[in-house]
Design an enzyme around this catalytic site. Structure first.
Site, PDB file in Angstrom:
ATOM      1  N   LYS A 170      33.486  57.066  33.294  1.00 57.31           N
ATOM      2  CA  LYS A 170      34.611  56.792  32.886  1.00 57.31           C
ATOM      3  C   LYS A 170      35.859  56.064  33.786  1.00 57.31           C
ATOM      4  O   LYS A 170      35.809  56.849  34.220  1.00 57.31           O
ATOM      5  CB  LYS A 170      35.358  57.533  31.580  1.00 57.31           C
ATOM      6  CG  LYS A 170      36.106  57.642  31.023  1.00 57.31           C
ATOM      7  CD  LYS A 170      36.716  58.306  30.045  1.00 57.31           C
ATOM      8  CE  LYS A 170      35.549  58.675  28.500  1.00 57.31           C
ATOM      9  NZ  LYS A 170      36.471  59.252  27.963  1.00 57.31           N
ATOM     10  N   ALA A 171      36.038  54.706  33.696  1.00 58.19           N
ATOM     11  CA  ALA A 171      36.951  54.328  34.307  1.00 58.19           C
ATOM     12  C   ALA A 171      38.159  54.035  34.178  1.00 58.19           C
ATOM     13  O   ALA A 171      38.519  53.908  32.948  1.00 58.19           O
ATOM     14  CB  ALA A 171      36.555  52.828  35.382  1.00 58.19           C
ATOM     15  N   GLU A 229      42.610  52.481  35.890  1.00 52.41           N
ATOM     16  CA  GLU A 229      42.591  51.715  36.995  1.00 52.41           C
ATOM     17  C   GLU A 229      42.834  52.507  38.162  1.00 52.41           C
ATOM     18  O   GLU A 229      41.973  51.674  39.608  1.00 52.41           O
ATOM     19  CB  GLU A 229      44.207  51.937  36.698  1.00 52.41           C
ATOM     20  CG  GLU A 229      45.172  51.477  38.009  1.00 52.41           C
ATOM     21  CD  GLU A 229      44.952  49.840  38.060  1.00 52.41           C
ATOM     22  OE1 GLU A 229      44.588  48.990  38.891  1.00 52.41           O
ATOM     23  OE2 GLU A 229      44.811  48.718  37.236  1.00 52.41           O
ATOM     24  N   LEU A 262      41.017  50.169  10.606  1.00 53.83           N
ATOM     25  CA  LEU A 262      39.486  50.576  10.076  1.00 53.83           C
ATOM     26  C   LEU A 262      39.372  51.440  11.045  1.00 53.83           C
ATOM     27  O   LEU A 262      38.683  51.464  12.421  1.00 53.83           O
ATOM     28  CB  LEU A 262      38.772  49.259  10.777  1.00 53.83           C
ATOM     29  CG  LEU A 262      37.433  49.050  10.324  1.00 53.83           C
ATOM     30  CD1 LEU A 262      37.888  49.245   8.913  1.00 53.83           C
ATOM     31  CD2 LEU A 262      37.231  47.434  10.541  1.00 53.83           C
ATOM     32  N   ASP A 287      43.244  47.029  35.893  1.00 49.60           N
ATOM     33  CA  ASP A 287      43.429  46.980  34.598  1.00 49.60           C
ATOM     34  C   ASP A 287      43.795  45.081  33.363  1.00 49.60           C
ATOM     35  O   ASP A 287      42.586  44.931  33.633  1.00 49.60           O
ATOM     36  CB  ASP A 287      44.116  47.713  34.177  1.00 49.60           C
ATOM     37  CG  ASP A 287      44.082  49.396  33.572  1.00 49.60           C
ATOM     38  OD1 ASP A 287      43.109  49.633  33.672  1.00 49.60           O
ATOM     39  OD2 ASP A 287      44.940  49.824  33.802  1.00 49.60           O
ATOM     40  N   ASN A 347      36.550  47.408  25.431  1.00 44.67           N
ATOM     41  CA  ASN A 347      36.815  47.658  26.408  1.00 44.67           C
ATOM     42  C   ASN A 347      36.186  48.974  26.233  1.00 44.67           C
ATOM     43  O   ASN A 347      36.998  49.950  26.687  1.00 44.67           O
ATOM     44  CB  ASN A 347      37.879  47.652  26.923  1.00 44.67           C
ATOM     45  CG  ASN A 347      39.219  48.490  25.955  1.00 44.67           C
ATOM     46  OD1 ASN A 347      38.638  48.798  25.039  1.00 44.67           O
ATOM     47  ND2 ASN A 347      39.604  48.605  26.736  1.00 44.67           N
ATOM     48  N   GLN A 397      44.613  48.979  28.551  1.00 44.04           N
ATOM     49  CA  GLN A 397      45.393  47.594  28.787  1.00 44.04           C
ATOM     50  C   GLN A 397      44.006  46.769  29.270  1.00 44.04           C
ATOM     51  O   GLN A 397      44.744  45.367  29.461  1.00 44.04           O
ATOM     52  CB  GLN A 397      46.193  48.279  29.846  1.00 44.04           C
ATOM     53  CG  GLN A 397      46.959  46.922  31.561  1.00 44.04           C
ATOM     54  CD  GLN A 397      47.303  47.701  32.198  1.00 44.04           C
ATOM     55  OE1 GLN A 397      48.111  46.803  33.136  1.00 44.04           O
ATOM     56  NE2 GLN A 397      48.142  48.674  32.122  1.00 44.04           N
ATOM     57  N   SER A 398      43.003  46.940  30.290  1.00 47.99           N
ATOM     58  CA  SER A 398      42.519  45.425  30.439  1.00 47.99           C
ATOM     59  C   SER A 398      41.951  44.819  29.548  1.00 47.99           C
ATOM     60  O   SER A 398      42.173  43.995  28.854  1.00 47.99           O
ATOM     61  CB  SER A 398      40.691  45.959  31.328  1.00 47.99           C
ATOM     62  OG  SER A 398      40.479  47.573  29.862  1.00 47.99           O
ATOM     63  N   GLY A 410      45.969  37.464  57.326  1.00 47.91           N
ATOM     64  CA  GLY A 410      45.583  36.505  57.600  1.00 47.91           C
ATOM     65  C   GLY A 410      45.374  35.215  59.005  1.00 47.91           C
ATOM     66  O   GLY A 410      44.826  34.431  58.870  1.00 47.91           O
ATOM     67  N   GLY A 411      45.887  36.247  60.081  1.00 49.27           N
ATOM     68  CA  GLY A 411      45.914  36.262  61.573  1.00 49.27           C
ATOM     69  C   GLY A 411      47.043  35.678  61.551  1.00 49.27           C
ATOM     70  O   GLY A 411      47.141  35.659  62.823  1.00 49.27           O
TER      71      GLY A 411
END
Length: 433
Positions: free
Chosen positions: A138-139, A141, A73, A173, A97, A18-19, A252-253
């Site tokens: 190894k990462a 999501e 390939l 991702d 990636n 995905q990424s 955000g307040g």
């Protein structure tokens, strides 16, 4: 006139899942010629992940690989090395990636590719920044989310579900793919000045952390004064040393929360449980006055527990309870219609089904329909998220595995005999047993 921003740009796409594919698909939609390298007989892992039909590529693959060419390939064979080298000699962009160290082992790391073609921009996605002690992990999501403070600050703040929670948005991702896209486009602009390609390194961790910026703001504030006024834990709850989970606050307040409504029927069913609305009470006196009129709570305007923003911060629970009682006998759409007339920031909680059946969103960018043909026919995906006044992407089908192999190889000068040999020796097709 062809106004495609990346017309004439050649991209070699050595990514999968995905990424990376989210980045290269956007390059294709902006007009680049994208050649996707896939393992012969195997292809991108997502072709067979979560399939709706064992004989067809999954929607996971289809939604990430539109408008690309597929070259089967094996870059480990001598001929595979020769072919990939040939492609890179005239490439503008190379993106991969794979796990850390894999491309160097193949002989196509940054330094090797830069020698092959100094003008080629090299984009890479890895889990963590090179400075991180986790750089060799190894990462996936969830790994990106849990290590970038996204999960620790998401979820409920009390009870049995007070656990770190993933976001439904793909922060690690597709978000990483869009961050890499920014770097790649910047590198293209830079090359106009230097004449030379550069190395663009994008980690999933940093892309995720970039979207957690306000949580680092909250940490600074917590370190400084020991509490966070916008959080539901204030004023009666206790704060530890770290930014806690905060339920559904706006962050955000302003005073924002999710309120339950009665089901509207149809797609807004009790079973699916998306019968909720988000309402924000702004801090400004005039905005608050209008909100009180919309809600019918004008008594709040003279009540010192509610008539200032600071007072409302201290009495959140009473506000949540009263507004919740007000929304309970209305649908989310009725609440939106009522409060929007008074300028109150409000929105219905929408499901994926509600969004995907909203015909107004099929505007050529938000949601798009792609005709894949064959047994798949038409499918829906998310389009190019921004609009340009003089360019509209077209959205074509995804390639079959290796479906453009002969076409690509011929375009790069390989003869029919060579192409046949590549297929026979396992470079571009599985070896027949």
């Amino acid at each position: 006139m062809n106004t495609a921003p990346l017309q004439g740009i050649k991209v070699i796409d050595f990514t999968e899942v995905q990424s990376g594919p989210s980045c290269t698909q956007m390059l294709a939609w902006l007009g680049a010629d994208v050649i996707k390298i896939e393992r012969p007989g195997v292809g991108d892992a997502t072709r067979k992940e979560l399939q709706f039909d064992p004989n067809e590529p999954s929607y996971y693959f289809l939604q990430l690989n539109s408008d690309k060419k597929s070259l089967a390939l094996d870059a480990k064979t001598p001929d595979g090395v020769k072919i990939l080298t040939k492609l890179l000699e005239t490439a503008d962009i190379f993106i991969e990636n794979l796990h850390p160290g894999a491309m160097d082992k193949l002989g196509f790391g940054w330094e090797q590719v830069h020698k092959i073609n100094p003008r080629c921009i090299y984009g890479t996605i890895k889990g963590f920044p090179l400075s991180s002690k986790y750089k060799d992990l190894k990462a996936y999501e969830p790994i990106a989310q849990v290590t970038a403070a996204a999960a620790s600050t998401t979820g409920w703040y009390e009870g049995q579900y007070n656990i770190p929670t993933q976001s439904g948005a793909a922060l690690g991702d597709s978000n990483t793919g869009m961050h890499l896209l920014i770097g790649i486009l910047a590198a293209l602009c830079q090359r106009e000045k230097t004449g030379e390609g550069c190395f663009v390194y994008q980690s999933m961790h940093n892309a995720c952390l970039n979207l957690c910026r306000i949580k680092t703001r909250d940490q600074l504030t917590l370190d400084k004064i020991g509490y966070l006024t916008q959080f539901p834990q204030y004023p009666d709850g206790k704060f530890g040393d770290c930014v806690p989970r905060s339920g559904n606050i706006e962050g955000g307040g302003v005073l924002g929360w999710t309120y339950k409504c009665k089901p509207a029927g149809g797609l807004d069913s009790e079973e699916d449980a998306n019968n909720y609305v988000y309402i924000i009470l702004q801090r400004g006196a005039k905005d608050f006055e209008l909100a009180c009129k919309g809600l019918g709570f004008e008594d709040w305007l003279t009540n010192p527990d509610f008539n200032t923003a600071d007072a409302r911060d201290k009495h959140k629970q009473q506000i949540y309870e009263r507004i919740g009682a007000w929304t309970a006998d209305k649908t989310k759409f009725e609440v939106v219609e009522q409060l929007s007339k008074y300028g109150v920031p409000v929105g219905p909680v929408l499901s994926t089904k509600e969004i995907m059946t909203d015909e107004s969103l099929y505007d050529g960018n938000t949601l798009v329909k792609i005709n894949q043909g064959g047994n798949i026919g038409e499918f829906v995906t998310v389009g190019c998220p921004f609009t340009m006044s003089n360019y509209q992407p077209t959205y074509g089908p995804c390639p079959s595995l290796g479906g453009n192999t002969d076409e690509v190889l011929k375009a790069y000068g390989f003869s029919d005999d060579e192409i046949a040999q590549f297929a026979a020796n396992g470079t571009t097709a599985p070896v027949k047993k």
